[in-house]
Structures are given as C-alpha cells and as structure tokens.
Design an enzyme around this catalytic site. Structure first.
Site, PDB file in Angstrom:
ATOM      1  N   ASP A   1     -10.162   2.409   2.712  1.00  0.00           N
ATOM      2  CA  ASP A   1     -10.248   1.627   3.959  1.00  0.00           C
ATOM      3  C   ASP A   1     -11.039   2.365   5.039  1.00  0.00           C
ATOM      4  O   ASP A   1     -11.873   1.775   5.733  1.00  0.00           O
ATOM      5  CB  ASP A   1      -8.841   1.308   4.495  1.00  0.00           C
ATOM      6  CG  ASP A   1      -8.207   0.116   3.791  1.00  0.00           C
ATOM      7  OD1 ASP A   1      -8.953  -0.703   3.214  1.00  0.00           O
ATOM      8  OD2 ASP A   1      -6.970   0.004   3.819  1.00  0.00           O
TER       9      ASP A   1
ATOM     10  N   LYS B   1       0.812  -1.220   0.000  1.00  0.00           N
ATOM     11  CA  LYS B   1       0.000   0.000   0.000  1.00  0.00           C
ATOM     12  C   LYS B   1       0.846   1.272   0.000  1.00  0.00           C
ATOM     13  O   LYS B   1       0.473   2.269  -0.612  1.00  0.00           O
ATOM     14  CB  LYS B   1      -0.969   0.001   1.195  1.00  0.00           C
ATOM     15  CG  LYS B   1      -2.095  -1.029   1.055  1.00  0.00           C
ATOM     16  CD  LYS B   1      -3.074  -0.950   2.222  1.00  0.00           C
ATOM     17  CE  LYS B   1      -4.097  -2.066   2.137  1.00  0.00           C
ATOM     18  NZ  LYS B   1      -5.074  -2.024   3.231  1.00  0.00           N
TER      19      LYS B   1
HETATM   20  P1  NAP Z   1       1.097  -3.279   9.699  1.00  0.00           P
HETATM   21  O1  NAP Z   1       1.403  -2.038   8.932  1.00  0.00           O
HETATM   22  O2  NAP Z   1       1.994  -4.459   9.603  1.00  0.00           O
HETATM   23  O3  NAP Z   1       0.983  -2.828  11.265  1.00  0.00           O
HETATM   24  C1  NAP Z   1       0.755  -3.775  12.253  1.00  0.00           C
HETATM   25  C2  NAP Z   1       0.429  -3.084  13.573  1.00  0.00           C
HETATM   26  O4  NAP Z   1       0.044  -4.094  14.511  1.00  0.00           O
HETATM   27  C3  NAP Z   1       1.574  -2.298  14.197  1.00  0.00           C
HETATM   28  O5  NAP Z   1       1.065  -1.147  14.834  1.00  0.00           O
HETATM   29  C4  NAP Z   1       2.123  -3.300  15.226  1.00  0.00           C
HETATM   30  O6  NAP Z   1       2.767  -2.685  16.338  1.00  0.00           O
HETATM   31  C5  NAP Z   1       0.843  -3.953  15.691  1.00  0.00           C
HETATM   32  N1  NAP Z   1       1.019  -5.281  16.278  1.00  0.00           N
HETATM   33  C6  NAP Z   1       1.385  -6.428  15.647  1.00  0.00           C
HETATM   34  N2  NAP Z   1       1.405  -7.467  16.504  1.00  0.00           N
HETATM   35  C7  NAP Z   1       1.041  -6.963  17.718  1.00  0.00           C
HETATM   36  C8  NAP Z   1       0.868  -7.542  19.009  1.00  0.00           C
HETATM   37  N3  NAP Z   1       1.093  -8.847  19.223  1.00  0.00           N
HETATM   38  N4  NAP Z   1       0.462  -6.749  20.030  1.00  0.00           N
HETATM   39  C9  NAP Z   1       0.250  -5.427  19.830  1.00  0.00           C
HETATM   40  N5  NAP Z   1       0.387  -4.809  18.613  1.00  0.00           N
HETATM   41  C10 NAP Z   1       0.786  -5.583  17.583  1.00  0.00           C
HETATM   42  O7  NAP Z   1      -0.359  -3.842   9.324  1.00  0.00           O
HETATM   43  P2  NAP Z   1      -1.596  -2.989   8.800  1.00  0.00           P
HETATM   44  O8  NAP Z   1      -1.511  -2.818   7.323  1.00  0.00           O
HETATM   45  O9  NAP Z   1      -1.708  -1.767   9.624  1.00  0.00           O
HETATM   46  O10 NAP Z   1      -2.819  -3.993   9.053  1.00  0.00           O
HETATM   47  C11 NAP Z   1      -3.271  -4.273  10.370  1.00  0.00           C
HETATM   48  C12 NAP Z   1      -4.404  -5.283  10.287  1.00  0.00           C
HETATM   49  O11 NAP Z   1      -5.555  -4.710   9.684  1.00  0.00           O
HETATM   50  C13 NAP Z   1      -4.042  -6.514   9.442  1.00  0.00           C
HETATM   51  O12 NAP Z   1      -4.384  -7.659  10.176  1.00  0.00           O
HETATM   52  C14 NAP Z   1      -4.942  -6.388   8.213  1.00  0.00           C
HETATM   53  O13 NAP Z   1      -5.334  -7.650   7.721  1.00  0.00           O
HETATM   54  C15 NAP Z   1      -6.123  -5.621   8.767  1.00  0.00           C
HETATM   55  N6  NAP Z   1      -6.855  -4.860   7.741  1.00  0.00           N
HETATM   56  C16 NAP Z   1      -8.175  -5.176   7.527  1.00  0.00           C
HETATM   57  C17 NAP Z   1      -8.892  -4.468   6.588  1.00  0.00           C
HETATM   58  C18 NAP Z   1     -10.349  -4.787   6.361  1.00  0.00           C
HETATM   59  O14 NAP Z   1     -10.898  -4.382   5.320  1.00  0.00           O
HETATM   60  N7  NAP Z   1     -11.013  -5.468   7.277  1.00  0.00           N
HETATM   61  C19 NAP Z   1      -8.289  -3.431   5.847  1.00  0.00           C
HETATM   62  C20 NAP Z   1      -6.952  -3.131   6.116  1.00  0.00           C
HETATM   63  C21 NAP Z   1      -6.234  -3.857   7.056  1.00  0.00           C
HETATM   64  P3  NAP Z   1       4.323  -2.260  16.262  1.00  0.00           P
HETATM   65  O15 NAP Z   1       4.353  -0.913  15.592  1.00  0.00           O
HETATM   66  O16 NAP Z   1       4.740  -2.192  17.675  1.00  0.00           O
HETATM   67  O17 NAP Z   1       5.029  -3.323  15.477  1.00  0.00           O
END
Ligand code: NAP
Length: 274
Positions: A102, A66
């Site tokens: 989103d 993205k």
């Molecule tokens: P990302 O950029 O990889 O960011 C992941 C985030 O999760 C970071 O803030 C990370 O913290 C945190 N994190 C990971 N493991 C953790 C844990 N065990 N405890 C606490 N915090 C944790 O991912 P993203 O693109 O933001 O996506 C996040 C989620 O949203 C994904 O699962 C994705 O599938 C979902 N999503 C869903 C939709 C939908 O349409 N439903 C749309 C977009 C995204 P740190 O900064 O400390 O590493």
C-alpha cells in the site's frame, strides 16, 4: 498452466483488483487467472488455506482481514514487518510470505504520477487505522521535513507514532501525533486523508487555513469526489483520489508474484473512465 491469484475480503464484490490484474496480465502476456473470494468474517484462515492447497500462487488481502493476514503468514518481508498488516501474500513453494504494497503504491502515485516530491515537505497524515500503518514507513523513508499524524480518536495517533518511533529520524522536524484542534495555525504541503470518512460522505474536522500554497490534497478513498477533496479544492489545493495508489499497489503485488512491471498509466486512465 494458468497460475491462480485472487483478492480476498468481506465485502469484495466491489473490488477493482480483478480488472486491474487482468489488464496487467494482458499487457505482459502472463498466463494468470485472478478472482475475488468472499471469505466469511470468521473464516479467513480456512479460505486462505483452501486457496493455497488448491494450488493458488498469491492473494491480495483487503478489509477487514489485513491484520489477520499478518498473523496468519509464516514470514514477513519489507514494509509488512512493522506495518502489522499484510495486503499481499506470496505462496512460494506452499510457504506463505506476507508483504504490504500500500505504501509503495501511495508514494509512487504522489511522486511519479502526480510529480509531487515528498522530501523536505510538511506532510499531514489523517487517520490511524490499517491504511495509516501500511503507508507511514514508506512516507517517512521519503524524508519529509515533518510528518504529523492526526486522528479523530487522538490516542490512536499517539500509539501509531510510538509504534514507528524508530523511523523518526527520517523526518528532521519530527514524527508527531496531534488532534485536529491542534492543527489550528498549521499549514501543510501534502495532506493525506487515510481515514474512511469519505465513504460516508464525511471528512476529518480540519481547520480552514491548513493548506500551504500549492498544497496537494490526497484521499485514499477512490472513485468518488469526497468532502475532503471538495474542501481542499475550494481552498486552492491540488486534489487527487486513491485510484493511482490502488493501481500502483496492485502493480507492486504483480511484480512480487510475476517479476514483471506492468505499465500503470493506461490502467489508471481506464479506471478513471469506469
Ligand atoms: P480503518 O482501519 O477502519 O480506519 C479508519 C480510520 O478512519 C480511523 O483512523 C478512524 O478514526 C477514521 N475515521 C473514520 N470515520 C471518520 C470521520 N467521520 N472523521 C474522522 N476520521 C474518521 O480503515 P483503513 O483500513 O485504515 O482504511 C482507510 C481508508 O483507506 C478506507 O476508506 C480504504 O478504502 C482506503 N484505502 C485505500 C487504498 C487504495 O489503494 N486507494 C488502500 C488502502 C486503504 P477513529 O480511530 O477515530 O475511529
């Protein structure tokens, strides 16, 4: 002639987007094809240009591309401008315009599908990754009383909040970054888990009493009951996974490309069954 669309990511085989857009096309009578494209981690740009040069009309972009998509497109519209992340590319006259649907999807699911107003409520957003960057401006424009961002790596929440400072006035009691420890003694009406913790059956370290009476706990992860939703449900909160957001963000992309608004309710119901 059939217009071509696709979702591009790595991995991408699990994506529900082809199913969702096939349903939208059937409903609206639009003649489109929609496929899933697996791009090599170092080959996103080449895969996008190949798709465009073959006559492709639009792409959805998923992990981990993205941010790269934001840099690749020639112009940004709407929430993509500040999000720094693009999940929808519109290939108009071979020009590429980047958008981010989103946040629209999340807000529409919370407000319309779940009937939960955001205005005047205390909102907690967990996570400071790409998803949080995509949803924060639309959330702020709903005028919550306050929007608190918490993240496992607290500095990233600070950077996120600073990045969106110009929208601060939308939340009368402020847009602030907090560590999870600092949430002790605080209660929220809407708690949004935008972390990927649920994918590995983990959850952010929330204090026990963080849910206000009647709170909504929303997890962006879809298709599974995450530990966060279990935790919230056991403490009396109403819970929702990200299926509705997924379908609503897809509907917004479909509208951008095709000018038609599909009915999302039957598609959400279909996905919840599968
Ligand atoms: P990302 O950029 O990889 O960011 C992941 C985030 O999760 C970071 O803030 C990370 O913290 C945190 N994190 C990971 N493991 C953790 C844990 N065990 N405890 C606490 N915090 C944790 O991912 P993203 O693109 O933001 O996506 C996040 C989620 O949203 C994904 O699962 C994705 O599938 C979902 N999503 C869903 C939709 C939908 O349409 N439903 C749309 C977009 C995204 P740190 O900064 O400390 O590493």
């Amino acid at each position: 002639m059939t217009d071509r669309y696709a979702v591009i990511g790595n991995p991408v085989a699990h994506s529900k987007s082809p199913l969702i857009h096939a349903e939208f096309a059937r409903q609206t009578g639009h003649d489109i094809s929609y496929e899933a494209i697996l791009a090599p981690l170092d080959g996103f740009r080449a895969a996008v240009l190949e798709f465009r040069d073959a006559g492709g009309k639009g792409l959805n972009v998923t992990l981990p591309f993205k941010h790269e998509a934001w840099s690749l497109v020639g112009a940004h519209e709407g929430y993509a401008r500040d999000a720094g992340a693009v999940n929808t590319i519109d290939m108009r006259d071979s020009r590429m315009v980047g958008l981010n649907t989103d946040g629209v999807g999340l807000v529409r699911d919370i407000r319309h599908n779940l009937g939960c107003p955001i205005r005047g409520r205390r909102v907690l957003l967990m996570g400071a990754g790409g998803a949080s960057y995509g949803v924060i401006e639309p959330l702020l424009r709903e005028q919550p009383l306050e929007l608190v961002v918490a993240n496992r790596t607290p500095e990233k929440a600070v950077v996120l909040v600073a990045h969106f400072e110009k929208f601060q006035s939308f939340a009368p009691e402020g847009l602030v970054a907090r560590s999870y420890v600092e949430l002790r003694g605080r209660r929220f009406d809407i708690l949004i888990n935008a972390t990927s913790a649920g994918l590995s059956d983990a959850m952010p370290p929330l204090p026990d009493a963080v849910f206000a009476p009647g709170a909504l706990a929303y997890d962006l992860v879809y298709g599974k009951r995450t530990p966060f939703l279990e935790f919230a449900g056991a403490r009396g909160a109403r819970t929702a996974d990200g299926t509705g957001m997924l379908v609503e963000q897809a509907a917004e992309s479909f509208f951008i490309w095709r000018g038609a608004r599909p009915d999302t309710a039957p598609v959400i119901a279909l996905l919840k069954k599968t």
